[in-house]
Design a protein around this motif. Sequence first.
Motif: not given
Length: 648
Positions: A120-124
């Motif tokens: 699960v990659i949280p990215f901006a």
Amino acid sequence: MAKTPKFKNAKVQAWVDQWVKVCDPDKVVVIKGTKQEHTDICEMMVKKGQFVKLNQKLRPGCYLARSHESDVARVEGRTFICSKKEIDAGPTNHWKDPDVMKKEMLKKYKGCMKGRTMYVIPFAMGPIGNPITQYGIEVTDSPYVVVNMNIMTRTGDAVMKILDKGGAFVPCIHSVGAPLKKGQKDVAWPCAKKIDDKYITQFPEDGEIWSFGSGYGGNALLGKKCFALRIASKLAKDQGWMAEHMLILTLTSPEKKKYHVTAAFPSACGKTNLAMMLPKLPGWKLETIGDDIAWLKPGEDGRLYAINPENGFFGVAPGTSNDSNPNALLSCKKNTIFTNVVLTPNGDIWWEDMGIDAPEEGIDWKGNPCYRCVDDTKRMGPKPGMTKAEVKAAGYVAAHKNSRFTAPAVNCPVLDKDGFNGKFNKKPTGVPIDAILFGGRRPSTIPLVNEAKSWTHGVFMGSAAGSEVTAAVIADNIGQVRRDPMAMLPFFGYNVADYFQHWLEMERTSANPANLPKIYFVNWFRKGEDGRFMWPGFGDNSRVLKWICQRIDGKVAANETAIGNLPKFEDIDLANNEGKFKVVEDDLKEILKVDVEGWKKEIATVGASYDEYDAKASKDSTAVNKAARRVPAALRGILAQVTEALSK
Ligand code: GTP
Ligand code: SPV
Ligand code: MN
């Protein structure tokens, strides 16, 4: 079933829960974004034979991946815009009803992560905390995607903190589509091998991205084309800003005046090169803000302010050399992932037109041995003792034409740090844009540079852009000229004609239209009858940028022609015209002319593309207006004006 981690943001929780249930991974890992975690994943991939660790003295933190032969570029034929109405996806996109598509894809996703880890990659997209920045969650079963996303976007805890507070995000799901049976050994590059099993799907109205079956580039790094262009272009239309396939650069004149320029060129047509170019003109300094995507927002002063939503460069490797782009080579000196290039015996990498001798032997992008040609130290062939001509006849390249480097932007020696961090005069506004360039690979007709007479004329120029198709896409028409409006053909999140209208709206709704950027069309790719380039390109492009700056400042007059304002020959600064590549004055004169006959044909082709957009709109059963004249009348007006002016 794998244990699902707990999230503070209920929507994140629901998104992950949903996909754990469907995909059935062995375990779930949430990406924190630390250096150690990144290295651990890379090393795990080395152990599994999915990465080659490069010589750490020569290339610290660098790895090489080789993709499956079926998975080497974007797949436009399997890219879908699933709006509720077909007309809203428009004539240039593949469309399917969103419910039908979701049903179809859910079948594919069922159990697709068996034997694999779900990340699960949280990215901006953009500097964390910048008002223009947006956030995403990519759920994926590809560790390759994780480490590439770590470079191309800002990932991890810093993003999750914002989501924890209820921050909005674009939910993305990605699977390589290759579940593992119990005890089954993984392959070097898992993916769905059949093209029809691949899906790159955008649901612009839900703001969701579903990708299946490919692990390569824009198909899999969902922050890039899927989010920052397709989904963002739709958001931008609804909210009054722009998401564009553009580089961003800062140019400083010898008098220390700063200019900010964006440029939209189609895939593999020179954005990375221009974005970090070393100006050949003495006294001019160029700095990089971005090389692929720009988000532009109108300010209260009517100027357009831009940020680069990305954090790294996913650059075309072949052709990158000390002559063409030294700053790109320096950008991939460390912490870079190379995909589909040649491995040398000393653990370094090589590609065609890298400007350095090929190793005597190496491993090509398919993992097979390759050998230096007997008559050319800068070419490699699949067998020992081959000549350059034999290799060419066999259509062989040792590095895939769309082989790429994934390099952190901070490695770039000429990075404009403030601009890259979204700041201008210390404020987080993005940088104010002075000029917008359009361009493409056009061997004939299109002049070196052409200035639009107005914003509407500039929009017309963008809408009329065309280019030879490059290896950045899996297609059977590589090398042929196709219309690629605003270099966005593969990336429109909605109807192309509405997109033209949106560009026009940017002027109509501007707080001060006089402050909008000036628009130019450039072409570095004109060829002579003998097939040679008539313009040296690369660092010499600074000559064109200088002319553009002088036009912005009202310092030089131009030849006002039927197609736009062209430079007078003597206004292209030819200082320092020496070295390996030189401007040939006669060639320059030629590419500053209006080729009237060529342009008549060009304009007819543009008109035909408009007709096609309109015809497809009116055939659509869901069309709001069946007689749909979808292409804006203002652009038809310019088309008519240019046509008439050419006939005089
Ligand atoms: P994407 O990352 O695919 O969106 O593309 P990009 O526009 O960033 O492509 P890139 O800059 O990597 O383009 C690389 C190709 O363009 C190479 O084949 C270069 O040799 C060629 N190229 C770039 N600039 C010039 C130029 O000024 N003149 C010529 N002749 N070729 C150029
Ligand atoms: C392009 O094709 O325009 C790219 C490469 O920038 S990819 O990210 O694979 O789409
Ligand atoms: Mn691109």
